[in-house]
Motif scaffolding. Sequence first.
Motif, PDB file in Angstrom:
ATOM      1  N   ASP A   1       0.828  -1.211   0.000  1.00  0.00           N
ATOM      2  CA  ASP A   1       0.000   0.000   0.000  1.00  0.00           C
ATOM      3  C   ASP A   1       0.865   1.265   0.000  1.00  0.00           C
ATOM      4  OD1 ASP A   1      -2.330  -1.490   0.071  1.00  0.00           O
ATOM      5  OD2 ASP A   1      -2.669  -1.209   2.223  1.00  0.00           O
ATOM      6  N   ALA A   2       1.993   1.208   0.703  1.00  0.00           N
ATOM      7  CA  ALA A   2       2.865   2.379   0.848  1.00  0.00           C
ATOM      8  C   ALA A   2       3.561   2.766  -0.455  1.00  0.00           C
ATOM      9  CB  ALA A   2       3.907   2.120   1.932  1.00  0.00           C
ATOM     10  N   LEU A   3       3.467   1.920  -1.479  1.00  0.00           N
ATOM     11  CA  LEU A   3       4.073   2.228  -2.780  1.00  0.00           C
ATOM     12  C   LEU A   3       3.241   3.221  -3.588  1.00  0.00           C
ATOM     13  CD1 LEU A   3       5.180  -1.383  -3.859  1.00  0.00           C
ATOM     14  CD2 LEU A   3       6.599   0.410  -2.852  1.00  0.00           C
ATOM     15  N   ASN A   4       2.041   3.530  -3.094  1.00  0.00           N
ATOM     16  CA  ASN A   4       1.147   4.423  -3.837  1.00  0.00           C
ATOM     17  C   ASN A   4       1.789   5.775  -4.143  1.00  0.00           C
ATOM     18  OD1 ASN A   4      -1.426   5.300  -4.952  1.00  0.00           O
ATOM     19  ND2 ASN A   4      -1.512   6.647  -3.172  1.00  0.00           N
ATOM     20  N   GLN A   5       1.641   6.196  -5.402  1.00  0.00           N
ATOM     21  CA  GLN A   5       2.097   7.529  -5.826  1.00  0.00           C
ATOM     22  C   GLN A   5       1.007   8.254  -6.620  1.00  0.00           C
ATOM     23  OE1 GLN A   5       5.850   7.344  -7.940  1.00  0.00           O
ATOM     24  NE2 GLN A   5       6.770   5.973  -6.437  1.00  0.00           N
ATOM     25  N   ASN A   6      -0.212   7.692  -6.608  1.00  0.00           N
ATOM     26  CA  ASN A   6      -1.311   8.223  -7.427  1.00  0.00           C
ATOM     27  C   ASN A   6      -0.881   8.374  -8.884  1.00  0.00           C
ATOM     28  OD1 ASN A   6      -3.081   8.437  -5.198  1.00  0.00           O
ATOM     29  ND2 ASN A   6      -2.139  10.378  -4.619  1.00  0.00           N
ATOM     30  N   LEU A   7      -0.142   7.375  -9.347  1.00  0.00           N
ATOM     31  CA  LEU A   7       0.458   7.410 -10.680  1.00  0.00           C
ATOM     32  C   LEU A   7      -0.367   6.580 -11.654  1.00  0.00           C
ATOM     33  CD1 LEU A   7       2.910   8.282 -12.405  1.00  0.00           C
ATOM     34  CD2 LEU A   7       4.037   6.164 -11.677  1.00  0.00           C
ATOM     35  N   ARG A   8      -0.841   7.217 -12.709  1.00  0.00           N
ATOM     36  CA  ARG A   8      -1.641   6.525 -13.725  1.00  0.00           C
ATOM     37  C   ARG A   8      -0.797   6.162 -14.941  1.00  0.00           C
ATOM     38  NH1 ARG A   8      -7.106   6.850 -12.880  1.00  0.00           N
ATOM     39  NH2 ARG A   8      -7.764   8.357 -11.294  1.00  0.00           N
ATOM     40  N   VAL A   9      -1.087   5.012 -15.535  1.00  0.00           N
ATOM     41  CA  VAL A   9      -0.530   4.697 -16.849  1.00  0.00           C
ATOM     42  C   VAL A   9      -1.576   4.931 -17.940  1.00  0.00           C
ATOM     43  CG1 VAL A   9       1.160   3.045 -16.011  1.00  0.00           C
ATOM     44  CG2 VAL A   9      -1.116   2.231 -16.624  1.00  0.00           C
ATOM     45  N   GLY A  10      -2.840   5.035 -17.512  1.00  0.00           N
ATOM     46  CA  GLY A  10      -3.929   5.341 -18.431  1.00  0.00           C
ATOM     47  C   GLY A  10      -4.417   6.764 -18.247  1.00  0.00           C
ATOM     48  N   PRO A  11      -5.463   7.144 -18.977  1.00  0.00           N
ATOM     49  CA  PRO A  11      -5.983   8.514 -18.897  1.00  0.00           C
ATOM     50  C   PRO A  11      -6.625   8.821 -17.546  1.00  0.00           C
ATOM     51  CG  PRO A  11      -6.718   7.395 -20.900  1.00  0.00           C
ATOM     52  CD  PRO A  11      -6.124   6.340 -20.004  1.00  0.00           C
ATOM     53  N   ASP A  12      -6.691  10.097 -17.229  1.00  0.00           N
ATOM     54  CA  ASP A  12      -7.400  10.579 -16.050  1.00  0.00           C
ATOM     55  C   ASP A  12      -8.896  10.646 -16.401  1.00  0.00           C
ATOM     56  OD1 ASP A  12      -8.603  12.016 -14.021  1.00  0.00           O
ATOM     57  OD2 ASP A  12      -7.037  13.554 -13.928  1.00  0.00           O
ATOM     58  N   PRO A  13      -9.748   9.946 -15.665  1.00  0.00           N
ATOM     59  CA  PRO A  13     -11.191   9.949 -15.990  1.00  0.00           C
ATOM     60  C   PRO A  13     -11.828  11.330 -15.957  1.00  0.00           C
ATOM     61  CG  PRO A  13     -10.671   8.164 -14.449  1.00  0.00           C
ATOM     62  CD  PRO A  13      -9.434   9.026 -14.550  1.00  0.00           C
ATOM     63  N   ASP A  14     -11.208  12.289 -15.281  1.00  0.00           N
ATOM     64  CA  ASP A  14     -11.748  13.639 -15.240  1.00  0.00           C
ATOM     65  C   ASP A  14     -11.263  14.502 -16.386  1.00  0.00           C
ATOM     66  OD1 ASP A  14     -13.407  13.433 -12.985  1.00  0.00           O
ATOM     67  OD2 ASP A  14     -11.678  13.632 -11.644  1.00  0.00           O
ATOM     68  N   ASN A  15     -10.414  13.966 -17.237  1.00  0.00           N
ATOM     69  CA  ASN A  15      -9.891  14.725 -18.378  1.00  0.00           C
ATOM     70  C   ASN A  15      -9.877  13.843 -19.625  1.00  0.00           C
ATOM     71  OD1 ASN A  15      -8.877  17.416 -17.196  1.00  0.00           O
ATOM     72  ND2 ASN A  15      -7.954  15.909 -15.814  1.00  0.00           N
ATOM     73  N   ILE A  16     -11.079  13.454 -20.029  1.00  0.00           N
ATOM     74  CA  ILE A  16     -11.215  12.559 -21.192  1.00  0.00           C
ATOM     75  C   ILE A  16     -11.299  13.401 -22.456  1.00  0.00           C
ATOM     76  CG2 ILE A  16     -12.609  10.757 -22.258  1.00  0.00           C
ATOM     77  CD1 ILE A  16     -13.741  10.195 -19.456  1.00  0.00           C
ATOM     78  N   ASP A  17     -10.410  13.136 -23.397  1.00  0.00           N
ATOM     79  CA  ASP A  17     -10.431  13.888 -24.664  1.00  0.00           C
ATOM     80  C   ASP A  17     -10.484  12.932 -25.857  1.00  0.00           C
ATOM     81  OD1 ASP A  17      -7.920  12.840 -24.517  1.00  0.00           O
ATOM     82  OD2 ASP A  17      -6.839  14.739 -24.746  1.00  0.00           O
ATOM     83  N   PHE A  18     -11.159  11.808 -25.665  1.00  0.00           N
ATOM     84  CA  PHE A  18     -11.288  10.843 -26.765  1.00  0.00           C
ATOM     85  C   PHE A  18     -12.689  10.259 -26.759  1.00  0.00           C
ATOM     86  CE2 PHE A  18      -9.245   8.942 -23.089  1.00  0.00           C
ATOM     87  CZ  PHE A  18     -10.091   7.880 -22.787  1.00  0.00           C
TER      88      PHE A  18
END
Length: 271
Positions: free
Chosen positions: A254-271
């Motif tokens: 759990d402590a490895l969390n960095q809020n790091l996405r490899v996919g898009p941010d659902p709040d900034n969809i441009d497709f």
Amino acid sequence: MKTVKLANGIDMPVLGLGVFKVEEGAELVSAIKEAIRLGYRSIDTAAIYGNETSTGQGIRESGVPREDLFITSKVWNTDLGYEETLAAFDETLRKMELDYLDLYLIHWPVEGKYIDAWRALEKLHKDGRIRAIGVSNFQIHHLETLKKHATIMPVVNQIELHPQLTQKELIAYCAENNIRVEAWSPLMQGGLFNNPVLQEIAAHHGKSVAQVILRWDLQNDIIVIPKSTKAHRIAENMAIFDFELTPEELTQIDALNQNLRVGPDPDNIDF
């Protein structure tokens, strides 16, 4: 294959095969048949993956009765809307040569479009053409908006989730609202295999880093759908029911969390 009970009472396998970015053709058909032979019972695809035809072929050629399998697909952004979603669902069934789906998801929460799409999913569910309906990539505020309009709430929210994107607040919200969380990209597309914390835990258990991550998901009540077309990886990803991570190891991950996405941010969809 172990299952969990969804809010509407149906059972869903805790582990499935994802087929994201696998092209139509013999490799995909073979991978699905091998996964089912090994004991997988859940297959997850989507219209945008462009591989529903081969996915359906693999399912049919597996030799396992359709009612023993759990098949998921998703409606794409350009087909969100009431009539458009109904038509997209018909096209998915036509490509897969199936009579029904076990789970159908709205792929992304496109503002101004997902409410009408959800009405279509509710109709398909009431008509008996989908056993369960859900969403993908929805954040809390999307689910709160949906709650104001829905007569049936989603039973699954499929989200990007891995040790560097743990989404604890969203998971807690889903648990409080009887929504099962399902992780896509659980292995962060291979980006975690060299992590020293995960390597140390894996060595302690005589397991791979991938198996440790998938086990972490299961012990956090997360449904998981790792993707692979290689027979040995498909088998390895299933060998996660014969060991258990300690509370300390779960905390370390759990402590490895960095809020790091490899996919898009659902709040900034441009497709």
